[in-house]
Design a protein around this motif. Structure first.
Motif, PDB file in Angstrom:
ATOM      1  N   ASP A   1      -0.057  46.610 -23.651  1.00 51.98           N
ATOM      2  CA  ASP A   1       0.378  47.498 -22.572  1.00 51.98           C
ATOM      3  C   ASP A   1       1.591  48.339 -22.950  1.00 51.98           C
ATOM      4  O   ASP A   1       2.131  49.060 -22.116  1.00 51.98           O
ATOM      5  CB  ASP A   1       0.719  46.679 -21.318  1.00 51.98           C
ATOM      6  N   CYS A   2       2.031  48.266 -24.211  1.00 53.85           N
ATOM      7  CA  CYS A   2       3.287  48.946 -24.576  1.00 53.85           C
ATOM      8  C   CYS A   2       3.308  49.401 -26.036  1.00 53.85           C
ATOM      9  O   CYS A   2       4.364  49.416 -26.659  1.00 53.85           O
ATOM     10  CB  CYS A   2       4.478  48.024 -24.296  1.00 53.85           C
ATOM     11  N   GLU A   3       2.156  49.789 -26.559  1.00 54.65           N
ATOM     12  CA  GLU A   3       2.099  50.228 -27.958  1.00 54.65           C
ATOM     13  C   GLU A   3       2.935  51.473 -28.184  1.00 54.65           C
ATOM     14  O   GLU A   3       3.586  51.621 -29.230  1.00 54.65           O
ATOM     15  CB  GLU A   3       0.643  50.482 -28.360  1.00 54.65           C
ATOM     16  N   GLU A   4       2.919  52.381 -27.228  1.00 53.07           N
ATOM     17  CA  GLU A   4       3.580  53.667 -27.424  1.00 53.07           C
ATOM     18  C   GLU A   4       5.101  53.552 -27.535  1.00 53.07           C
ATOM     19  O   GLU A   4       5.753  54.453 -28.058  1.00 53.07           O
ATOM     20  CB  GLU A   4       3.211  54.636 -26.295  1.00 53.07           C
ATOM     21  N   THR A   5       5.657  52.462 -27.039  1.00 54.41           N
ATOM     22  CA  THR A   5       7.101  52.256 -27.163  1.00 54.41           C
ATOM     23  C   THR A   5       7.434  51.179 -28.194  1.00 54.41           C
ATOM     24  O   THR A   5       8.582  50.742 -28.293  1.00 54.41           O
ATOM     25  CB  THR A   5       7.710  51.854 -25.806  1.00 54.41           C
TER      26      THR A   5
ATOM     27  N   GLU B   1      -4.170  34.988 -19.390  1.00 57.02           N
ATOM     28  CA  GLU B   1      -2.912  35.573 -18.942  1.00 57.02           C
ATOM     29  C   GLU B   1      -1.866  35.274 -20.021  1.00 57.02           C
ATOM     30  O   GLU B   1      -1.224  34.226 -20.016  1.00 57.02           O
ATOM     31  CB  GLU B   1      -2.496  34.953 -17.606  1.00 57.02           C
ATOM     32  N   THR B   2      -1.710  36.182 -20.952  1.00 56.23           N
ATOM     33  CA  THR B   2      -0.816  35.919 -22.085  1.00 56.23           C
ATOM     34  C   THR B   2       0.604  36.419 -21.859  1.00 56.23           C
ATOM     35  O   THR B   2       1.543  35.963 -22.505  1.00 56.23           O
ATOM     36  CB  THR B   2      -1.378  36.565 -23.376  1.00 56.23           C
ATOM     37  N   GLY B   3       0.787  37.357 -20.946  1.00 56.29           N
ATOM     38  CA  GLY B   3       2.125  37.861 -20.660  1.00 56.29           C
ATOM     39  C   GLY B   3       2.121  39.342 -20.334  1.00 56.29           C
ATOM     40  O   GLY B   3       1.190  40.069 -20.668  1.00 56.29           O
ATOM     41  N   ARG B   4       3.168  39.811 -19.646  1.00 55.31           N
ATOM     42  CA  ARG B   4       3.307  41.205 -19.235  1.00 55.31           C
ATOM     43  C   ARG B   4       2.015  41.655 -18.551  1.00 55.31           C
ATOM     44  O   ARG B   4       1.453  40.932 -17.740  1.00 55.31           O
ATOM     45  CB  ARG B   4       3.652  42.085 -20.443  1.00 55.31           C
ATOM     46  N   SER B   5       1.561  42.867 -18.871  1.00 53.90           N
ATOM     47  CA  SER B   5       0.269  43.356 -18.370  1.00 53.90           C
ATOM     48  C   SER B   5      -0.750  43.412 -19.503  1.00 53.90           C
ATOM     49  O   SER B   5      -1.732  44.167 -19.453  1.00 53.90           O
ATOM     50  CB  SER B   5       0.441  44.748 -17.748  1.00 53.90           C
ATOM     51  N   VAL B   6      -0.513  42.603 -20.518  1.00 50.83           N
ATOM     52  CA  VAL B   6      -1.392  42.543 -21.689  1.00 50.83           C
ATOM     53  C   VAL B   6      -2.727  41.917 -21.284  1.00 50.83           C
ATOM     54  O   VAL B   6      -2.772  41.019 -20.439  1.00 50.83           O
ATOM     55  CB  VAL B   6      -0.721  41.710 -22.798  1.00 50.83           C
ATOM     56  N   LEU B   7      -3.799  42.381 -21.893  1.00 48.38           N
ATOM     57  CA  LEU B   7      -5.129  41.827 -21.648  1.00 48.38           C
ATOM     58  C   LEU B   7      -5.665  41.164 -22.906  1.00 48.38           C
ATOM     59  O   LEU B   7      -5.519  41.692 -24.008  1.00 48.38           O
ATOM     60  CB  LEU B   7      -6.103  42.934 -21.219  1.00 48.38           C
ATOM     61  N   LEU B   8      -6.292  40.011 -22.729  1.00 47.06           N
ATOM     62  CA  LEU B   8      -6.976  39.328 -23.831  1.00 47.06           C
ATOM     63  C   LEU B   8      -8.213  38.637 -23.270  1.00 47.06           C
ATOM     64  O   LEU B   8      -8.115  37.778 -22.392  1.00 47.06           O
ATOM     65  CB  LEU B   8      -6.062  38.302 -24.498  1.00 47.06           C
ATOM     66  N   TYR B   9      -9.382  39.072 -23.776  1.00 54.08           N
ATOM     67  CA  TYR B   9     -10.652  38.478 -23.387  1.00 54.08           C
ATOM     68  C   TYR B   9     -11.253  37.730 -24.575  1.00 54.08           C
ATOM     69  O   TYR B   9     -11.069  38.137 -25.727  1.00 54.08           O
ATOM     70  CB  TYR B   9     -11.663  39.554 -22.977  1.00 54.08           C
ATOM     71  N   LYS B  10     -12.041  36.708 -24.264  1.00 52.86           N
ATOM     72  CA  LYS B  10     -12.805  36.004 -25.296  1.00 52.86           C
ATOM     73  C   LYS B  10     -14.275  35.980 -24.901  1.00 52.86           C
ATOM     74  O   LYS B  10     -14.637  35.472 -23.829  1.00 52.86           O
ATOM     75  CB  LYS B  10     -12.304  34.567 -25.473  1.00 52.86           C
TER      76      LYS B  10
ATOM     77  N   GLN C   1      -3.536  50.010 -23.623  1.00 54.62           N
ATOM     78  CA  GLN C   1      -3.748  50.554 -22.280  1.00 54.62           C
ATOM     79  C   GLN C   1      -2.797  51.694 -21.950  1.00 54.62           C
ATOM     80  O   GLN C   1      -3.122  52.568 -21.149  1.00 54.62           O
ATOM     81  CB  GLN C   1      -3.525  49.456 -21.243  1.00 54.62           C
ATOM     82  N   ASP C   2      -1.606  51.661 -22.535  1.00 51.03           N
ATOM     83  CA  ASP C   2      -0.578  52.630 -22.161  1.00 51.03           C
ATOM     84  C   ASP C   2      -0.797  53.971 -22.839  1.00 51.03           C
ATOM     85  O   ASP C   2      -1.400  54.063 -23.911  1.00 51.03           O
ATOM     86  CB  ASP C   2       0.822  52.089 -22.482  1.00 51.03           C
ATOM     87  N   VAL C   3      -0.312  55.009 -22.190  1.00 49.48           N
ATOM     88  CA  VAL C   3      -0.390  56.368 -22.721  1.00 49.48           C
ATOM     89  C   VAL C   3       1.004  56.992 -22.674  1.00 49.48           C
ATOM     90  O   VAL C   3       1.864  56.555 -21.910  1.00 49.48           O
ATOM     91  CB  VAL C   3      -1.376  57.246 -21.922  1.00 49.48           C
ATOM     92  N   VAL C   4       1.211  58.004 -23.505  1.00 52.78           N
ATOM     93  CA  VAL C   4       2.488  58.718 -23.457  1.00 52.78           C
ATOM     94  C   VAL C   4       2.505  59.628 -22.225  1.00 52.78           C
ATOM     95  O   VAL C   4       1.449  59.995 -21.693  1.00 52.78           O
ATOM     96  CB  VAL C   4       2.723  59.551 -24.736  1.00 52.78           C
ATOM     97  N   PRO C   5       3.681  60.014 -21.743  1.00 53.04           N
ATOM     98  CA  PRO C   5       3.747  60.914 -20.589  1.00 53.04           C
ATOM     99  C   PRO C   5       3.076  62.254 -20.877  1.00 53.04           C
ATOM    100  O   PRO C   5       3.038  62.709 -22.022  1.00 53.04           O
ATOM    101  CB  PRO C   5       5.253  61.085 -20.365  1.00 53.04           C
ATOM    102  N   ALA C   6       2.548  62.862 -19.851  1.00 56.85           N
ATOM    103  CA  ALA C   6       1.985  64.213 -19.948  1.00 56.85           C
ATOM    104  C   ALA C   6       2.989  65.161 -19.303  1.00 56.85           C
ATOM    105  O   ALA C   6       3.023  65.310 -18.081  1.00 56.85           O
ATOM    106  CB  ALA C   6       0.638  64.281 -19.249  1.00 56.85           C
ATOM    107  N   THR C   7       3.825  65.774 -20.126  1.00 58.55           N
ATOM    108  CA  THR C   7       4.904  66.610 -19.610  1.00 58.55           C
ATOM    109  C   THR C   7       4.713  68.063 -20.032  1.00 58.55           C
ATOM    110  O   THR C   7       3.952  68.366 -20.951  1.00 58.55           O
ATOM    111  CB  THR C   7       6.263  66.112 -20.125  1.00 58.55           C
TER     112      THR C   7
END
Length: 438
Positions: free
Chosen positions: A138-142, A50-59, A75-81
């Protein structure tokens, strides 16, 4: 182990979770539950932090903690508008041998296939030579802090990756005219980028009594000048030279001959190719400038006393950002404007594409796709890999996805899609790479 149909059914469940960037924790929580269910061996075997936000890290623990692998995606995607979609954007409809939906290329395909590859290897009883980390922002797109959170966690726990793989280049079948073979474009660096506000000031007034050279008029002249002139001189970089040599392996005729012999024809290519295709070759050889935002007055009948446009720059590895700003400022002054740098990042260092880690990836690609030509590649845009490169010298932007340039252009656009057959091949390539990495 899932078959191809099983892959599609499982992959569809990820696409059907609309993890639109910054949409809310509840969307990502639901997505994480799907991942736990779809990848049971990862869930049972890998340590999850649990590193923070909704970020995932597995080992996934290997035989050695030295020079671990980090496999990345977001994990995040841009809006589909808009109304351009011919299918529901989060339905994961399969038609004509393709899976359609937001995130199928950017980049839940990478997230799915890296998790599936590890899940299958665990099920087979394989133990990697080195630890393997799976890092999913969880927030690459921004441009958010998701990847920074995982980078800082790795650093604080003394983890020094040997290689990082993220989204970026792909295996393109039609990048160049009349290609003889597909090109695997391995992103070894990213161009730098900056946002520069170009400002024009004046006394303002009522639109019924306009004077000459009002702020918007001067900005228009400035923009027109930059659009009609070569602001930043095209130059050959070492990465561009290696790219072009690879292009020679897939391009027929005299054009291919010139590419192969770039040491001889380089100056000719730099001089002529950006005129033929500024979007592609201009971006390879030069710092580019694009005007993306503008603001004037708050009403239709007011002449603004201040107006601005935003210039988005993408720096060539040959150019110093400060020198680019100085040149832009000089041009701006000609039109009675000033500049203000809002943000700036220089180009990243290039990965050693003759190094052991790089060549291990090349071997894996050639094992799974024997007919491809490997091309080191300069990314024009940005990825989370820029952040992880701060702790790893071999940070490569590449996903082993076979696609056309038309599919590549669907990223952030309507009817984003991936070939069904490409999914299984991606999984195979990640598995081979993990097995080869020593």
């Amino acid at each position: 182990m899932k078959n191809q149909n099983g892959y599609v059914d499982s992959f569809a469940k990820l696409i059907q979770c609309p993890t639109v960037t910054e949409s809310g924790k509840e969307f990502f929580d639901k997505f994480h539950k799907v991942l736990d269910e779809e990848f049971p061996h990862v869930t049972a075997t890998c340590e999850k932090f649990e590193t923070g936000r909704s970020v995932l890290l597995y080992k996934w623990k290997g035989k050695s903690a030295d020079k671990p692998i980090v496999l990345m995606a977001h994990q995040d995607v841009v809006p589909a508008t808009g109304d351009d979609w011919t299918v529901e954007p989060y339905s994961a409809v399969v038609k004509d041998g393709k899976v359609y939906g937001r995130g199928t290329i950017d980049c839940k395909n990478v997230l799915f296939t890296t998790l599936q590859a590890v899940d299958e290897l665990i099920a087979e009883g394989f133990v990697p030579e080195h630890d393997v980390y799976l890092s999913y922002s969880d927030c690459e797109e921004t441009g958010g802090p998701g990847c920074e959170i995982n980078r800082d966690w790795l650093t604080s726990h003394g983890v020094k990756p040997g290689i990082v793989l993220d989204e970026g280049g792909a295996i393109l079948t039609d990048l160049l005219p009349n290609m003889k073979k597909p090109l695997a474009t391995l992103g070894v660096m990213e161009k730098g980028h900056a946002n520069v506000k170009v400002i024009a000031r004046g006394k303002g007034g009522h639109s019924s009594q306009p004077g000459f050279d009002t702020p918007i008029v001067r900005l228009a002249r400035f923009v027109n000048y930059c659009d009609r002139h070569t602001v930043f001189k095209p130059k050959m970089s070492p990465v561009a030279k290696e790219m072009i040599k690879a292009y020679g392996e897939v391009t027929p005729g005299f054009q291919g001959f010139m590419y192969k012999n770039v040491n001889v024809f380089g100056s000719h290519l730099v001089r002529t190719m950006p005129k033929k295709s500024p979007e592609f070759w201009g971006a390879i050889f030069a710092t580019t400038i694009a005007f993306t935002m503008a603001e004037g007055s708050s009403a239709t009948n007011i002449i603004p006393n201040c107006a601005w446009v935003n210039a988005n720059l993408r720096f060539s590895p040959n150019d110093n950002p400060e020198e680019c700003f100085a040149k832009l400022e000089k041009i701006a002054k000609k039109f009675g404007c000033e500049i203000e740098v809002s943000s700036s990042h220089a180009a990243t260092p290039a990965v050693d594409f003759f190094g052991e880690e790089y060549n291990c990836l090349v071997k894996a690609i050639k094992t799974c796709f024997p007919d491809v030509v490997i091309a080191p590649y300069m990314l024009f845009g940005g990825t989370d890999c820029r952040t992880m490169q701060e702790i790893c010298d071999t940070a490569i932007r590449f996903m082993p996805t076979v696609m056309t340039t038309e599919q590549d252009g669907r990223m952030h656009a309507a009817d984003e899609n991936i070939d069904v057959d490409a999914i299984g091949k991606m999984i195979e390539c990640y598995k081979v790479f993990i097995k080869l990495y020593k």
